[in-house]
Design a protein around this motif. Sequence first.
Motif, PDB file in Angstrom:
ATOM      1  N   ASP A 134     -12.272  68.729  31.574  1.00  0.00           N
ATOM      2  CA  ASP A 134     -13.384  68.767  32.175  1.00  0.00           C
ATOM      3  C   ASP A 134     -13.886  69.633  31.398  1.00  0.00           C
ATOM      4  OD1 ASP A 134     -13.306  65.826  33.627  1.00  0.00           O
ATOM      5  OD2 ASP A 134     -12.533  66.810  34.988  1.00  0.00           O
ATOM      6  N   ALA A 135     -14.352  70.658  31.416  1.00  0.00           N
ATOM      7  CA  ALA A 135     -14.452  71.822  30.586  1.00  0.00           C
ATOM      8  C   ALA A 135     -15.240  71.809  29.584  1.00  0.00           C
ATOM      9  CB  ALA A 135     -13.711  72.898  31.315  1.00  0.00           C
ATOM     10  N   LEU A 136     -13.953  70.983  28.813  1.00  0.00           N
ATOM     11  CA  LEU A 136     -14.245  71.322  27.503  1.00  0.00           C
ATOM     12  C   LEU A 136     -14.630  70.177  27.319  1.00  0.00           C
ATOM     13  CD1 LEU A 136     -11.025  71.953  26.488  1.00  0.00           C
ATOM     14  CD2 LEU A 136     -12.142  73.651  25.882  1.00  0.00           C
ATOM     15  N   ALA A 137     -14.927  68.827  28.011  1.00  0.00           N
ATOM     16  CA  ALA A 137     -15.774  67.727  27.352  1.00  0.00           C
ATOM     17  C   ALA A 137     -17.402  67.718  28.212  1.00  0.00           C
ATOM     18  CB  ALA A 137     -15.440  66.917  28.170  1.00  0.00           C
ATOM     19  N   GLY A 138     -17.175  68.804  28.757  1.00  0.00           N
ATOM     20  CA  GLY A 138     -18.676  69.725  29.520  1.00  0.00           C
ATOM     21  C   GLY A 138     -19.700  70.747  28.168  1.00  0.00           C
ATOM     22  N   PHE A 156      -9.687  64.644  20.444  1.00  0.00           N
ATOM     23  CA  PHE A 156     -10.115  63.671  20.576  1.00  0.00           C
ATOM     24  C   PHE A 156     -10.959  62.670  22.250  1.00  0.00           C
ATOM     25  CE2 PHE A 156      -9.293  59.066  22.243  1.00  0.00           C
ATOM     26  CZ  PHE A 156      -9.742  58.828  20.891  1.00  0.00           C
ATOM     27  N   VAL A 157      -9.474  63.573  23.027  1.00  0.00           N
ATOM     28  CA  VAL A 157      -9.663  62.875  24.633  1.00  0.00           C
ATOM     29  C   VAL A 157     -10.778  63.760  24.711  1.00  0.00           C
ATOM     30  CG1 VAL A 157      -8.904  63.322  26.854  1.00  0.00           C
ATOM     31  CG2 VAL A 157      -7.298  62.656  24.661  1.00  0.00           C
ATOM     32  N   VAL A 158     -11.018  65.085  24.771  1.00  0.00           N
ATOM     33  CA  VAL A 158     -12.483  65.955  25.346  1.00  0.00           C
ATOM     34  C   VAL A 158     -13.887  64.790  24.556  1.00  0.00           C
ATOM     35  CG1 VAL A 158     -13.249  68.051  24.476  1.00  0.00           C
ATOM     36  CG2 VAL A 158     -11.100  67.691  25.062  1.00  0.00           C
ATOM     37  N   GLY A 204     -15.072  64.839  14.696  1.00  0.00           N
ATOM     38  CA  GLY A 204     -13.642  63.959  14.197  1.00  0.00           C
ATOM     39  C   GLY A 204     -13.256  64.915  13.660  1.00  0.00           C
ATOM     40  N   ASP A 205     -12.837  64.708  12.267  1.00  0.00           N
ATOM     41  CA  ASP A 205     -11.350  65.760  12.066  1.00  0.00           C
ATOM     42  C   ASP A 205     -11.316  65.573  10.838  1.00  0.00           C
ATOM     43  OD1 ASP A 205      -9.248  64.016  12.643  1.00  0.00           O
ATOM     44  OD2 ASP A 205      -8.201  65.264  13.509  1.00  0.00           O
ATOM     45  N   HIS A 206     -11.670  63.921   9.836  1.00  0.00           N
ATOM     46  CA  HIS A 206     -11.206  63.928   8.628  1.00  0.00           C
ATOM     47  C   HIS A 206     -11.966  63.571   7.762  1.00  0.00           C
ATOM     48  CE1 HIS A 206      -9.644  60.349   6.532  1.00  0.00           C
ATOM     49  NE2 HIS A 206      -8.486  59.885   7.782  1.00  0.00           N
ATOM     50  N   PRO A 207     -12.450  64.213   6.631  1.00  0.00           N
ATOM     51  CA  PRO A 207     -13.059  64.382   5.719  1.00  0.00           C
ATOM     52  C   PRO A 207     -13.773  63.452   5.238  1.00  0.00           C
ATOM     53  CG  PRO A 207     -11.285  64.879   4.880  1.00  0.00           C
ATOM     54  CD  PRO A 207     -10.593  64.523   5.978  1.00  0.00           C
ATOM     55  N   VAL A 208     -13.351  61.640   5.134  1.00  0.00           N
ATOM     56  CA  VAL A 208     -14.114  60.467   4.824  1.00  0.00           C
ATOM     57  C   VAL A 208     -15.603  60.495   5.889  1.00  0.00           C
ATOM     58  CG1 VAL A 208     -14.130  57.850   4.638  1.00  0.00           C
ATOM     59  CG2 VAL A 208     -11.971  59.538   3.913  1.00  0.00           C
ATOM     60  N   LEU A 209     -15.070  60.812   6.743  1.00  0.00           N
ATOM     61  CA  LEU A 209     -15.957  60.442   7.914  1.00  0.00           C
ATOM     62  C   LEU A 209     -17.454  61.138   7.865  1.00  0.00           C
ATOM     63  CD1 LEU A 209     -17.856  59.417  10.172  1.00  0.00           C
ATOM     64  CD2 LEU A 209     -16.204  60.325  11.810  1.00  0.00           C
ATOM     65  N   ALA A 210     -16.764  63.086   7.181  1.00  0.00           N
ATOM     66  CA  ALA A 210     -17.510  64.084   6.830  1.00  0.00           C
ATOM     67  C   ALA A 210     -18.336  63.444   5.944  1.00  0.00           C
ATOM     68  CB  ALA A 210     -16.441  65.012   6.947  1.00  0.00           C
ATOM     69  N   GLY A 211     -18.365  63.262   4.375  1.00  0.00           N
ATOM     70  CA  GLY A 211     -18.623  62.664   3.564  1.00  0.00           C
ATOM     71  C   GLY A 211     -19.684  61.455   4.298  1.00  0.00           C
ATOM     72  N   SER A 212     -19.237  61.218   4.637  1.00  0.00           N
ATOM     73  CA  SER A 212     -20.454  59.786   5.509  1.00  0.00           C
ATOM     74  C   SER A 212     -21.447  60.218   5.671  1.00  0.00           C
ATOM     75  CB  SER A 212     -20.178  58.692   5.788  1.00  0.00           C
ATOM     76  OG  SER A 212     -18.532  58.286   4.908  1.00  0.00           O
ATOM     77  N   MET A 213     -21.524  61.053   7.047  1.00  0.00           N
ATOM     78  CA  MET A 213     -22.789  61.504   8.055  1.00  0.00           C
ATOM     79  C   MET A 213     -21.910  63.006   8.641  1.00  0.00           C
ATOM     80  SD  MET A 213     -22.032  58.675  10.905  1.00  0.00           S
ATOM     81  CE  MET A 213     -23.209  59.138  11.895  1.00  0.00           C
ATOM     82  N   PRO A 214     -23.267  63.149   8.945  1.00  0.00           N
ATOM     83  CA  PRO A 214     -23.024  64.729   9.505  1.00  0.00           C
ATOM     84  C   PRO A 214     -22.254  64.740  10.852  1.00  0.00           C
ATOM     85  CG  PRO A 214     -25.466  64.582   9.165  1.00  0.00           C
ATOM     86  CD  PRO A 214     -24.894  63.132   8.523  1.00  0.00           C
ATOM     87  N   MET A 215     -21.542  65.462  10.808  1.00  0.00           N
ATOM     88  CA  MET A 215     -20.148  65.709  11.798  1.00  0.00           C
ATOM     89  C   MET A 215     -18.788  66.181  12.539  1.00  0.00           C
ATOM     90  SD  MET A 215     -15.980  64.482  11.033  1.00  0.00           S
ATOM     91  CE  MET A 215     -15.489  65.764  10.738  1.00  0.00           C
ATOM     92  N   LEU A 216     -19.574  66.662  14.167  1.00  0.00           N
ATOM     93  CA  LEU A 216     -19.276  67.719  14.580  1.00  0.00           C
ATOM     94  C   LEU A 216     -18.345  68.108  14.572  1.00  0.00           C
ATOM     95  CD1 LEU A 216     -19.431  69.964  15.936  1.00  0.00           C
ATOM     96  CD2 LEU A 216     -19.401  68.465  18.587  1.00  0.00           C
ATOM     97  N   SER A 217     -17.286  68.871  13.684  1.00  0.00           N
ATOM     98  CA  SER A 217     -15.844  68.664  13.459  1.00  0.00           C
ATOM     99  C   SER A 217     -15.143  69.339  14.844  1.00  0.00           C
ATOM    100  CB  SER A 217     -15.819  70.040  12.713  1.00  0.00           C
ATOM    101  OG  SER A 217     -14.306  70.143  12.266  1.00  0.00           O
ATOM    102  N   LEU A 218     -14.212  68.579  15.010  1.00  0.00           N
ATOM    103  CA  LEU A 218     -13.430  68.941  16.238  1.00  0.00           C
ATOM    104  C   LEU A 218     -12.159  69.775  15.761  1.00  0.00           C
ATOM    105  CD1 LEU A 218     -11.484  65.736  16.862  1.00  0.00           C
ATOM    106  CD2 LEU A 218     -13.500  66.459  18.051  1.00  0.00           C
ATOM    107  N   ASP A 219     -12.557  69.960  15.244  1.00  0.00           N
ATOM    108  CA  ASP A 219     -11.743  71.935  13.962  1.00  0.00           C
ATOM    109  C   ASP A 219     -12.426  73.141  14.697  1.00  0.00           C
ATOM    110  OD1 ASP A 219      -9.356  71.340  13.609  1.00  0.00           O
ATOM    111  OD2 ASP A 219     -10.066  70.776  11.622  1.00  0.00           O
ATOM    112  N   GLU A 233     -14.461  75.343  16.932  1.00  0.00           N
ATOM    113  CA  GLU A 233     -14.841  76.305  18.616  1.00  0.00           C
ATOM    114  C   GLU A 233     -15.591  75.794  18.857  1.00  0.00           C
ATOM    115  OE1 GLU A 233     -12.356  79.784  20.501  1.00  0.00           O
ATOM    116  OE2 GLU A 233     -12.161  80.082  18.783  1.00  0.00           O
ATOM    117  N   ILE A 234     -15.753  75.320  20.579  1.00  0.00           N
ATOM    118  CA  ILE A 234     -17.091  75.581  20.983  1.00  0.00           C
ATOM    119  C   ILE A 234     -16.249  76.239  22.757  1.00  0.00           C
ATOM    120  CG2 ILE A 234     -18.164  73.500  22.412  1.00  0.00           C
ATOM    121  CD1 ILE A 234     -17.921  71.690  19.494  1.00  0.00           C
TER     122      ILE A 234
END
Length: 479
Positions: free
Chosen positions: A20-24, A51-53, A91-106, A108-109
């Motif tokens: 929950d804190a990570l999701a926040g 992914f769950v977060v 996400g964490d996938h380059p195909v999605l990152a190449g299609s639109m701006p993506m917040l990387s799951l890698d 650190e937030i």
Amino acid sequence: MSDPWALAFEDRQYSLADLDALAGGMAAELHRRGVAAGSRVAVMSSNRPEFVVALRAIWRLGASAVLLSPAWKQAEVGHALSLTEPTHAVGDHPVLAGSMPMLSLDEEIAPVAHGAVQPAPTPDADAVFVFSSGTTGMPKAVRHTHASLAVAVRHWRAALGLTSADRMQVMTPPSHILGLLNIVMALDTGAWIRLHRRFDIDAMLRHIESDRITIEMAVAPIALALSAHPGLEEHDLSSLRYIMWCATPVTQTVAEAVSARTGATWVTAYGASELPVISCNDLQDARLDTVGRAVAGVDIRIVSLESGAPLGPGDEGEIQVRSDSAMAGYLPDHWTADAFCDGWYRTGDVGSLDADGWLRITDRAKEMIKVRGFQVAPAEVEAVLHGHPAVEDCAVFGVPAADGEAIVAAVAASGPLDTDDLVALVAERLAGYKRLSQVFVVDEIPRLPSGKVLRRVLRERAMSARAESGGFGGRPSDQ
């Protein structure tokens, strides 16, 4: 006293408070980027805690998640994005990152224990989009509201007899309805769950033993890997209440072989992306020649394939189901009307229901090919093949295989053609599970006057040719 652990991944453990804190924290970052109630967020992720977060963060903001398969390639992702029109991506996938701006799951937030939460979404608000292929070709988006998803979770929990004392592990992709349901249900119930980045039979067996897993999920490839594992008896599987066979009808010889070697018992269930939980076997006395009986809250009927009239016990026809867990509809929406008949979802599967309510599936009215639990639309593969300059006409169909079905293509050529080139073309353009098992060159594709392909004729020829180790009108490619 700290909260009990809820989720494990590799050597890390998370409590619900941690998640929950990570999701926040992620919700705060997504909100800063413009995600709000009603937004659609594309998610393309491997099976991992982030992914769950991300899912919990998206729902915390009142937005909906568009779940893209991590196996997809550019054409498939582009099609899904054009259908659902998400405004943001995680996400964490380059195909999605190449299609639109993506917040990387890698990325650190920082966690936020008590972050801002949007007003709770209404029950009829969109929660998630999953994808189900149709005979038209590229995947259709299946729209589930918070209400329909919540009902599906309750049905699955009741079918499994799941309690907070249970322990599960998930190796199936989180974008698939089965993986999604298992994750959401386990956390909602208070059960403990281990995520695995990918399927590995040795890791699966090792963790059943070390984590004392009580319920194991097995699609056909997992069941086959279990039955073929040379060291199966060396693992202590005594913690298992049962193994649930999902996504395809049970191969009884495989299930019986595992039971004979381990003592583990099997249960089977039946569902669809559009209506996730339809039937389930009795947990203590499963009849594996059936897919069980309707779960509480789901109605099943069999109707004539010709007239659509309801049929009696034992009669064979199309399986139709009705439940509050049914999808809200497809995108594109014009496919939704044909999916229902007077409120009953038309599964496209053919089967029978006996007087005691046991459901058997005997065939599929739809032309989908089931590969390792995934559905493949022949038209999608045919569209790729038609892009080859030497392909004059083609038809794609499934033939029985050890883990479901194998994809075979019959091709009429307008000139010299190397079938290996077609296998490579499909492998380059589409996800791995859509690869061709075999290609035959034929003089012409048999069709009805209406233009409909006679796939049954081609399937019979292919199976006969395989049995005789020959070909029909050309050489097969067994890559």
